[in-house]
Design a protein around this motif. Structure first.
Motif, PDB file in Angstrom:
ATOM      1  N   GLN A  75       0.840  -1.202   0.000  1.00 18.15           N
ATOM      2  CA  GLN A  75       0.000   0.000   0.000  1.00 18.15           C
ATOM      3  C   GLN A  75       0.872   1.248   0.000  1.00 18.15           C
ATOM      4  OE1 GLN A  75      -3.056   0.202   2.937  1.00 18.15           O
ATOM      5  NE2 GLN A  75      -3.903  -1.793   2.411  1.00 18.15           N
ATOM      6  N   GLY A  76       1.946   1.219   0.775  1.00 19.19           N
ATOM      7  CA  GLY A  76       2.862   2.361   0.799  1.00 19.19           C
ATOM      8  C   GLY A  76       3.443   2.631  -0.573  1.00 19.19           C
ATOM      9  N   THR A  77       3.812   1.561  -1.269  1.00 24.27           N
ATOM     10  CA  THR A  77       4.353   1.708  -2.620  1.00 24.27           C
ATOM     11  C   THR A  77       3.322   2.324  -3.551  1.00 24.27           C
ATOM     12  OG1 THR A  77       5.771  -0.212  -2.275  1.00 24.27           O
ATOM     13  CG2 THR A  77       5.401   0.451  -4.546  1.00 24.27           C
ATOM     14  N   VAL A  78       2.076   1.898  -3.416  1.00 25.27           N
ATOM     15  CA  VAL A  78       1.007   2.467  -4.248  1.00 25.27           C
ATOM     16  C   VAL A  78       0.874   3.959  -3.987  1.00 25.27           C
ATOM     17  CG1 VAL A  78      -1.493   2.474  -4.669  1.00 25.27           C
ATOM     18  CG2 VAL A  78      -0.259   0.307  -4.504  1.00 25.27           C
ATOM     19  N   TRP A  79       0.841   4.378  -2.714  1.00 25.36           N
ATOM     20  CA  TRP A  79       0.705   5.804  -2.384  1.00 25.36           C
ATOM     21  C   TRP A  79       1.898   6.601  -2.892  1.00 25.36           C
ATOM     22  CZ3 TRP A  79      -3.720   7.865  -1.501  1.00 25.36           C
ATOM     23  CH2 TRP A  79      -4.729   7.135  -0.868  1.00 25.36           C
ATOM     24  N   VAL A  80       3.103   6.050  -2.756  1.00 23.97           N
ATOM     25  CA  VAL A  80       4.292   6.761  -3.234  1.00 23.97           C
ATOM     26  C   VAL A  80       4.242   6.907  -4.757  1.00 23.97           C
ATOM     27  CG1 VAL A  80       6.810   6.593  -3.483  1.00 23.97           C
ATOM     28  CG2 VAL A  80       5.747   6.163  -1.261  1.00 23.97           C
ATOM     29  N   MET A  81       3.859   5.853  -5.459  1.00 24.19           N
ATOM     30  CA  MET A  81       3.790   5.919  -6.920  1.00 24.19           C
ATOM     31  C   MET A  81       2.676   6.863  -7.396  1.00 24.19           C
ATOM     32  SD  MET A  81       6.366   4.273  -7.768  1.00 24.19           S
ATOM     33  CE  MET A  81       6.176   4.268  -9.532  1.00 24.19           C
ATOM     34  N   LEU A  82       1.544   6.849  -6.701  1.00 18.23           N
ATOM     35  CA  LEU A  82       0.476   7.798  -7.041  1.00 18.23           C
ATOM     36  C   LEU A  82       0.951   9.234  -6.808  1.00 18.23           C
ATOM     37  CD1 LEU A  82      -2.694   6.021  -5.583  1.00 18.23           C
ATOM     38  CD2 LEU A  82      -2.200   6.472  -8.002  1.00 18.23           C
ATOM     39  N   GLY A  83       1.669   9.449  -5.710  1.00 16.73           N
ATOM     40  CA  GLY A  83       2.212  10.778  -5.432  1.00 16.73           C
ATOM     41  C   GLY A  83       3.223  11.205  -6.487  1.00 16.73           C
ATOM     42  N   LEU A  84       4.092  10.273  -6.885  1.00 19.37           N
ATOM     43  CA  LEU A  84       5.083  10.549  -7.924  1.00 19.37           C
ATOM     44  C   LEU A  84       4.387  10.998  -9.203  1.00 19.37           C
ATOM     45  CD1 LEU A  84       8.166   8.430  -8.787  1.00 19.37           C
ATOM     46  CD2 LEU A  84       6.583   9.078 -10.581  1.00 19.37           C
ATOM     47  N   ALA A  85       3.367  10.255  -9.614  1.00 26.59           N
ATOM     48  CA  ALA A  85       2.638  10.592 -10.839  1.00 26.59           C
ATOM     49  C   ALA A  85       1.932  11.944 -10.715  1.00 26.59           C
ATOM     50  CB  ALA A  85       1.629   9.498 -11.174  1.00 26.59           C
ATOM     51  N   ALA A  86       1.355  12.220  -9.549  1.00 25.81           N
ATOM     52  CA  ALA A  86       0.667  13.499  -9.346  1.00 25.81           C
ATOM     53  C   ALA A  86       1.659  14.660  -9.326  1.00 25.81           C
ATOM     54  CB  ALA A  86      -0.142  13.477  -8.052  1.00 25.81           C
ATOM     55  N   GLY A  87       2.829  14.452  -8.730  1.00 19.04           N
ATOM     56  CA  GLY A  87       3.852  15.502  -8.708  1.00 19.04           C
ATOM     57  C   GLY A  87       4.334  15.840 -10.107  1.00 19.04           C
ATOM     58  N   LEU A  88       4.648  14.801 -10.873  1.00  9.93           N
ATOM     59  CA  LEU A  88       5.121  15.007 -12.239  1.00  9.93           C
ATOM     60  C   LEU A  88       4.008  15.550 -13.130  1.00  9.93           C
ATOM     61  CD1 LEU A  88       7.351  14.725 -14.355  1.00  9.93           C
ATOM     62  CD2 LEU A  88       6.646  12.339 -14.657  1.00  9.93           C
ATOM     63  N   GLY A  89       2.830  14.932 -13.063  1.00  9.88           N
ATOM     64  CA  GLY A  89       1.712  15.385 -13.889  1.00  9.88           C
ATOM     65  C   GLY A  89       1.275  16.797 -13.560  1.00  9.88           C
ATOM     66  N   GLY A  90       1.197  17.101 -12.264  1.00  4.36           N
ATOM     67  CA  GLY A  90       0.800  18.444 -11.854  1.00  4.36           C
ATOM     68  C   GLY A  90       1.801  19.498 -12.284  1.00  4.36           C
ATOM     69  N   ALA A  91       3.095  19.176 -12.192  1.00  3.06           N
ATOM     70  CA  ALA A  91       4.129  20.130 -12.622  1.00  3.06           C
ATOM     71  C   ALA A  91       4.058  20.354 -14.133  1.00  3.06           C
ATOM     72  CB  ALA A  91       5.510  19.639 -12.216  1.00  3.06           C
ATOM     73  N   LEU A  92       3.731  19.290 -14.888  1.00  3.36           N
ATOM     74  CA  LEU A  92       3.592  19.444 -16.334  1.00  3.36           C
ATOM     75  C   LEU A  92       2.377  20.301 -16.695  1.00  3.36           C
ATOM     76  CD1 LEU A  92       4.582  15.860 -17.516  1.00  3.36           C
ATOM     77  CD2 LEU A  92       5.874  17.989 -17.895  1.00  3.36           C
ATOM     78  N   VAL A  93       1.273  20.101 -15.982  1.00  2.00           N
ATOM     79  CA  VAL A  93       0.085  20.943 -16.194  1.00  2.00           C
ATOM     80  C   VAL A  93       0.438  22.400 -15.876  1.00  2.00           C
ATOM     81  CG1 VAL A  93      -2.235  21.481 -15.333  1.00  2.00           C
ATOM     82  CG2 VAL A  93      -1.611  19.114 -15.827  1.00  2.00           C
ATOM     83  N   ASP A  94       1.130  22.616 -14.763  1.00  2.00           N
ATOM     84  CA  ASP A  94       1.554  23.952 -14.366  1.00  2.00           C
ATOM     85  C   ASP A  94       2.443  24.579 -15.441  1.00  2.00           C
ATOM     86  OD1 ASP A  94       3.663  25.817 -12.978  1.00  2.00           O
ATOM     87  OD2 ASP A  94       1.984  25.725 -11.581  1.00  2.00           O
ATOM     88  N   SER A  95       3.373  23.800 -15.967  1.00  2.00           N
ATOM     89  CA  SER A  95       4.271  24.319 -17.007  1.00  2.00           C
ATOM     90  C   SER A  95       3.514  24.662 -18.279  1.00  2.00           C
ATOM     91  CB  SER A  95       5.365  23.295 -17.319  1.00  2.00           C
ATOM     92  OG  SER A  95       6.217  23.137 -16.221  1.00  2.00           O
ATOM     93  N   LEU A  96       2.572  23.830 -18.658  1.00  2.00           N
ATOM     94  CA  LEU A  96       1.779  24.093 -19.860  1.00  2.00           C
ATOM     95  C   LEU A  96       0.946  25.372 -19.697  1.00  2.00           C
ATOM     96  CD1 LEU A  96       1.032  23.088 -22.662  1.00  2.00           C
ATOM     97  CD2 LEU A  96      -0.786  21.742 -21.609  1.00  2.00           C
ATOM     98  N   LEU A  97       0.314  25.514 -18.537  1.00  2.00           N
ATOM     99  CA  LEU A  97      -0.448  26.746 -18.274  1.00  2.00           C
ATOM    100  C   LEU A  97       0.475  27.956 -18.244  1.00  2.00           C
ATOM    101  CD1 LEU A  97      -2.864  25.478 -15.467  1.00  2.00           C
ATOM    102  CD2 LEU A  97      -3.507  26.157 -17.784  1.00  2.00           C
ATOM    103  N   GLY A  98       1.631  27.811 -17.596  1.00  2.00           N
ATOM    104  CA  GLY A  98       2.577  28.919 -17.504  1.00  2.00           C
ATOM    105  C   GLY A  98       3.114  29.345 -18.856  1.00  2.00           C
ATOM    106  N   ALA A  99       3.365  28.378 -19.732  1.00  2.00           N
ATOM    107  CA  ALA A  99       3.913  28.692 -21.056  1.00  2.00           C
ATOM    108  C   ALA A  99       2.891  29.347 -21.970  1.00  2.00           C
ATOM    109  CB  ALA A  99       4.440  27.415 -21.712  1.00  2.00           C
ATOM    110  N   THR A 100       1.614  29.094 -21.714  1.00  2.00           N
ATOM    111  CA  THR A 100       0.587  29.591 -22.635  1.00  2.00           C
ATOM    112  C   THR A 100      -0.208  30.784 -22.101  1.00  2.00           C
ATOM    113  OG1 THR A 100      -0.959  27.921 -21.809  1.00  2.00           O
ATOM    114  CG2 THR A 100       0.313  27.366 -23.791  1.00  2.00           C
TER     115      THR A 100
END
Length: 191
Positions: free
Chosen positions: A106-131
């Motif tokens: 379960q810990g691994t699942v939460w860490v991997m979900l967090g990893l994906a949210a951190g990376l995905g959220g930063a990419l969304v932020d970058s896309l909004l920031g660039a445009t």
């Protein structure tokens, strides 16, 4: 669902912050997410390999903290049946080894979900920031600025959103996406 929304929100925020701080230290110039053109450090919407890795690490850190706090407080108990069901399915498919305790899985699942949210959220932020967030280079001071002026050469983005608005929208998108993910996962399991 609330735990997943919480994870999405704070992983996005932490991932974006870590990406900004570490990305500024990159030895190679970052690239604008929309065109992949090299731009100076500090440009809204610019990404670097180090910054993207930092965003994933920041999200994973939030996932780890959420899991530890949830285990200590017992608050993850409502989420545990859903995760246990998914983990059992993966074990039956031979995708997970049963020797690893369920809590660690379960810990691994939460860490991997967090990893994906951190990376995905930063990419969304970058896309909004660039445009939608203005970035220019002040030709007198040679500094990256966020407001147009006669001495500023435009680099990217429209002057629609402030940095705070970009951060808030990116965190909201990530949070709602993770709440939706939790809802559809739970619905698929129980229906």
């Amino acid at each position: 669902m609330a735990w997943c929304a919480f994870l999405g929100h704070y992983s996005c925020c932490c991932g974006d912050t870590w990406a900004s701080e570490v990305g500024m230290l990159s030895l190679t110039p970052p690239r604008l997410i929309t065109s992949l053109k090299q731009v100076p450090a500090g440009v809204n919407g610019a990404v670097s390999t180090q910054g993207l890795a930092a965003s994933a690490a920041g999200g994973a850190f939030v996932g780890l903290v959420l899991w530890v706090v949830g285990c200590i407080s017992g608050e993850l108990g409502a989420v545990a049946p859903v995760l246990n069901h998914v983990l059992q399915q993966r074990m039956q498919q031979g995708l997970l080894v049963e020797l690893v305790p369920a809590a660690a899985q379960q810990g691994t699942v939460w860490v991997m979900l967090g990893l994906a949210a951190g990376l995905g959220g930063a990419l969304v932020d970058s896309l909004l920031g660039a445009t939608l967030q203005y970035t220019g280079m002040d030709m007198n001071t040679r500094k990256v600025v966020s407001k147009p002026a006669t001495t500023v050469k435009h680099i990217s983005g429209l002057s629609c959103l402030s940095n705070d608005a970009v951060n808030a929208i990116a965190a909201m998108i990530t949070s709602l996406s993770y709440a939706g993910l939790a809802y559809t996962t739970a619905a698929a399991i129980w229906l």
